[in-house]
Write a protein that holds these residues in place. Structure first.
Motif, mmCIF file in Angstrom:
data_model
loop_
_atom_site.group_PDB
_atom_site.id
_atom_site.type_symbol
_atom_site.label_atom_id
_atom_site.label_comp_id
_atom_site.label_asym_id
_atom_site.label_seq_id
_atom_site.Cartn_x
_atom_site.Cartn_y
_atom_site.Cartn_z
ATOM 1 N N VAL A 198 0.808 -1.215 0.000
ATOM 2 C CA VAL A 198 0.000 0.000 0.000
ATOM 3 C C VAL A 198 0.847 1.273 0.000
ATOM 4 C CG1 VAL A 198 -1.709 1.308 1.334
ATOM 5 C CG2 VAL A 198 -1.953 -1.159 1.084
ATOM 6 N N ARG A 199 1.909 1.303 0.796
ATOM 7 C CA ARG A 199 2.635 2.553 1.002
ATOM 8 C C ARG A 199 3.928 2.697 0.212
ATOM 9 N NH1 ARG A 199 3.280 2.590 7.052
ATOM 10 N NH2 ARG A 199 4.538 4.432 6.618
ATOM 11 N N LEU A 200 4.601 1.601 -0.081
ATOM 12 C CA LEU A 200 5.901 1.687 -0.740
ATOM 13 C C LEU A 200 5.833 2.222 -2.178
ATOM 14 C CD1 LEU A 200 8.859 1.344 -0.110
ATOM 15 C CD2 LEU A 200 8.645 -1.084 -0.634
ATOM 16 N N PRO A 201 4.821 1.901 -2.963
ATOM 17 C CA PRO A 201 4.780 2.460 -4.316
ATOM 18 C C PRO A 201 4.814 3.997 -4.336
ATOM 19 C CG PRO A 201 3.262 0.646 -4.178
ATOM 20 C CD PRO A 201 3.740 0.921 -2.770
ATOM 21 N N THR A 202 4.117 4.630 -3.420
ATOM 22 C CA THR A 202 4.116 6.086 -3.347
ATOM 23 C C THR A 202 5.514 6.612 -3.038
ATOM 24 O OG1 THR A 202 1.832 6.047 -2.578
ATOM 25 C CG2 THR A 202 3.064 8.075 -2.185
ATOM 26 N N ALA A 260 7.929 8.709 -5.649
ATOM 27 C CA ALA A 260 8.361 10.043 -5.229
ATOM 28 C C ALA A 260 9.885 10.171 -5.279
ATOM 29 C CB ALA A 260 7.855 10.351 -3.821
ATOM 30 N N ASN A 261 10.573 9.112 -4.878
ATOM 31 C CA ASN A 261 12.037 9.159 -4.823
ATOM 32 C C ASN A 261 12.720 8.812 -6.142
ATOM 33 O OD1 ASN A 261 12.028 9.832 -2.082
ATOM 34 N ND2 ASN A 261 11.961 7.695 -1.456
ATOM 35 N N TYR A 262 12.106 7.928 -6.933
ATOM 36 C CA TYR A 262 12.784 7.401 -8.123
ATOM 37 C C TYR A 262 11.913 7.414 -9.375
ATOM 38 C CZ TYR A 262 15.636 5.583 -4.326
ATOM 39 O OH TYR A 262 16.400 5.466 -3.191
ATOM 40 N N ASP A 263 10.792 8.098 -9.343
ATOM 41 C CA ASP A 263 9.815 8.098 -10.425
ATOM 42 C C ASP A 263 9.131 6.735 -10.506
ATOM 43 O OD1 ASP A 263 10.316 10.763 -11.157
ATOM 44 O OD2 ASP A 263 11.972 10.144 -12.465
ATOM 45 N N ARG A 264 8.004 6.724 -11.171
ATOM 46 C CA ARG A 264 7.250 5.478 -11.338
ATOM 47 C C ARG A 264 7.966 4.628 -12.387
ATOM 48 N NH1 ARG A 264 0.974 5.410 -10.400
ATOM 49 N NH2 ARG A 264 0.568 3.203 -10.677
ATOM 50 N N SER A 265 8.174 3.371 -12.070
ATOM 51 C CA SER A 265 8.968 2.504 -12.942
ATOM 52 C C SER A 265 8.364 1.108 -13.008
ATOM 53 C CB SER A 265 10.392 2.422 -12.379
ATOM 54 O OG SER A 265 11.197 1.567 -13.155
ATOM 55 N N GLU A 266 8.768 0.359 -14.016
ATOM 56 C CA GLU A 266 8.329 -1.035 -14.148
ATOM 57 C C GLU A 266 9.044 -1.947 -13.166
ATOM 58 O OE1 GLU A 266 8.403 -2.565 -18.127
ATOM 59 O OE2 GLU A 266 7.468 -0.764 -18.929
ATOM 60 N N ARG A 267 10.197 -1.518 -12.683
ATOM 61 C CA ARG A 267 10.916 -2.254 -11.650
ATOM 62 C C ARG A 267 11.944 -1.317 -11.032
ATOM 63 N NH1 ARG A 267 12.166 -5.404 -16.200
ATOM 64 N NH2 ARG A 267 10.717 -6.850 -15.283
ATOM 65 N N TYR A 268 12.375 -1.709 -9.847
ATOM 66 C CA TYR A 268 13.338 -0.921 -9.099
ATOM 67 C C TYR A 268 14.524 -1.796 -8.744
ATOM 68 C CZ TYR A 268 9.504 2.362 -8.717
ATOM 69 O OH TYR A 268 8.492 3.231 -9.025
ATOM 70 N N THR A 269 15.593 -1.166 -8.260
ATOM 71 C CA THR A 269 16.738 -1.933 -7.792
ATOM 72 C C THR A 269 16.503 -2.310 -6.323
ATOM 73 O OG1 THR A 269 18.000 -0.042 -6.963
ATOM 74 C CG2 THR A 269 18.270 -0.609 -9.314
ATOM 75 N N PRO A 270 17.123 -3.373 -5.874
ATOM 76 C CA PRO A 270 17.008 -3.723 -4.452
ATOM 77 C C PRO A 270 17.466 -2.578 -3.541
ATOM 78 C CG PRO A 270 17.877 -5.584 -5.661
ATOM 79 C CD PRO A 270 17.846 -4.420 -6.626
ATOM 80 N N GLU A 271 18.505 -1.880 -3.944
ATOM 81 C CA GLU A 271 19.013 -0.776 -3.134
ATOM 82 C C GLU A 271 17.976 0.345 -2.999
ATOM 83 O OE1 GLU A 271 22.265 -3.219 -4.683
ATOM 84 O OE2 GLU A 271 20.661 -2.183 -5.752
ATOM 85 N N GLN A 272 17.246 0.642 -4.077
ATOM 86 C CA GLN A 272 16.197 1.665 -4.012
ATOM 87 C C GLN A 272 15.080 1.242 -3.061
ATOM 88 O OE1 GLN A 272 15.383 1.741 -8.245
ATOM 89 N NE2 GLN A 272 16.343 3.758 -8.467
ATOM 90 N N VAL A 273 14.684 -0.014 -3.145
ATOM 91 C CA VAL A 273 13.612 -0.530 -2.287
ATOM 92 C C VAL A 273 14.050 -0.506 -0.829
ATOM 93 C CG1 VAL A 273 12.189 -2.543 -1.754
ATOM 94 C CG2 VAL A 273 12.644 -1.943 -4.148
ATOM 95 N N ILE A 274 15.234 -1.032 -0.549
ATOM 96 C CA ILE A 274 15.745 -1.092 0.825
ATOM 97 C C ILE A 274 15.894 0.307 1.408
ATOM 98 C CG2 ILE A 274 17.726 -1.749 2.270
ATOM 99 C CD1 ILE A 274 16.157 -4.193 1.327
ATOM 100 N N LYS A 275 16.476 1.228 0.650
ATOM 101 C CA LYS A 275 16.664 2.598 1.144
ATOM 102 C C LYS A 275 15.326 3.250 1.447
ATOM 103 C CE LYS A 275 19.029 6.929 0.299
ATOM 104 N NZ LYS A 275 19.669 7.058 1.581
ATOM 105 N N SER A 276 14.332 3.046 0.588
ATOM 106 C CA SER A 276 13.009 3.629 0.819
ATOM 107 C C SER A 276 12.391 3.094 2.102
ATOM 108 C CB SER A 276 12.097 3.353 -0.376
ATOM 109 O OG SER A 276 12.571 4.030 -1.521
ATOM 110 N N ILE A 277 12.573 1.819 2.366
ATOM 111 C CA ILE A 277 12.047 1.227 3.604
ATOM 112 C C ILE A 277 12.799 1.780 4.814
ATOM 113 C CG2 ILE A 277 11.815 -0.908 4.939
ATOM 114 C CD1 ILE A 277 11.353 -2.329 2.208
ATOM 115 N N GLU A 278 14.110 1.856 4.703
ATOM 116 C CA GLU A 278 14.926 2.279 5.845
ATOM 117 C C GLU A 278 14.667 3.720 6.260
ATOM 118 O OE1 GLU A 278 18.876 1.149 4.621
ATOM 119 O OE2 GLU A 278 18.602 -0.888 5.408
#
Length: 133
Positions: free
Chosen positions: A21-25, A29-47
């Motif tokens: 629910v919350r991570l896509p937003t 916001a941080n990396y633009d809307r994309s078809e996929r992200y890098t693990p580092e982008q996902v982890i950093k967004s969570i952290e």
């Protein structure tokens, strides 16, 4: 011990739902809307968020392809298995359709976050089983 296992599963399911629910937003916001992200982008967004920290591998499997996931976790000391993690997410949100895409995740997130939505069920996948890549 069963009670603890049930609680652990409940916590995991809640974390997966929060990522859905919350991570896509945050990612868009941080990396633009994309078809996929890098693990580092996902982890950093969570952290840098208030999202649960204990189940990041589920978020990585949700937003990254298999190769990126396996490259990221090949050096980790955790036995993460991409298909098992995706199957768990698929059971919760995509009626078992394991080939869901990031676009499918965005659809669920958008539906959950829309002001016209009366709520967000845990089985929010599209009727055709999603639109995997």
């Amino acid at each position: 011990m069963k009670l603890f296992a049930s609680y652990a599963n409940f916590k995991k399911d809640c974390a997966i739902h929060a990522y859905m629910v919350r991570l896509p937003t945050m990612l868009s916001a941080n990396y633009d809307r994309s078809e996929r992200y890098t693990p580092e982008q996902v982890i950093k967004s969570i952290e840098i968020s208030t999202l649960p920290q204990d189940y990041k591998s589920y978020a990585v499997a949700m937003f990254c392809d298999r190769d990126a996931f396996e490259r990221y976790y090949q050096t980790a000391d955790a036995p993460w298995v991409y298909d098992e993690i995706r199957a768990k997410i698929a059971r919760l949100h995509f009626r078992g359709y394991i080939s869901f895409s990031v676009a499918d995740v965005y659809s669920v997130s958008d539906a959950c976050n829309s002001s016209s939505s009366s709520g967000c069920s845990s089985d929010s996948g599209s009727s055709d089983g999603g639109g995997g890549d």
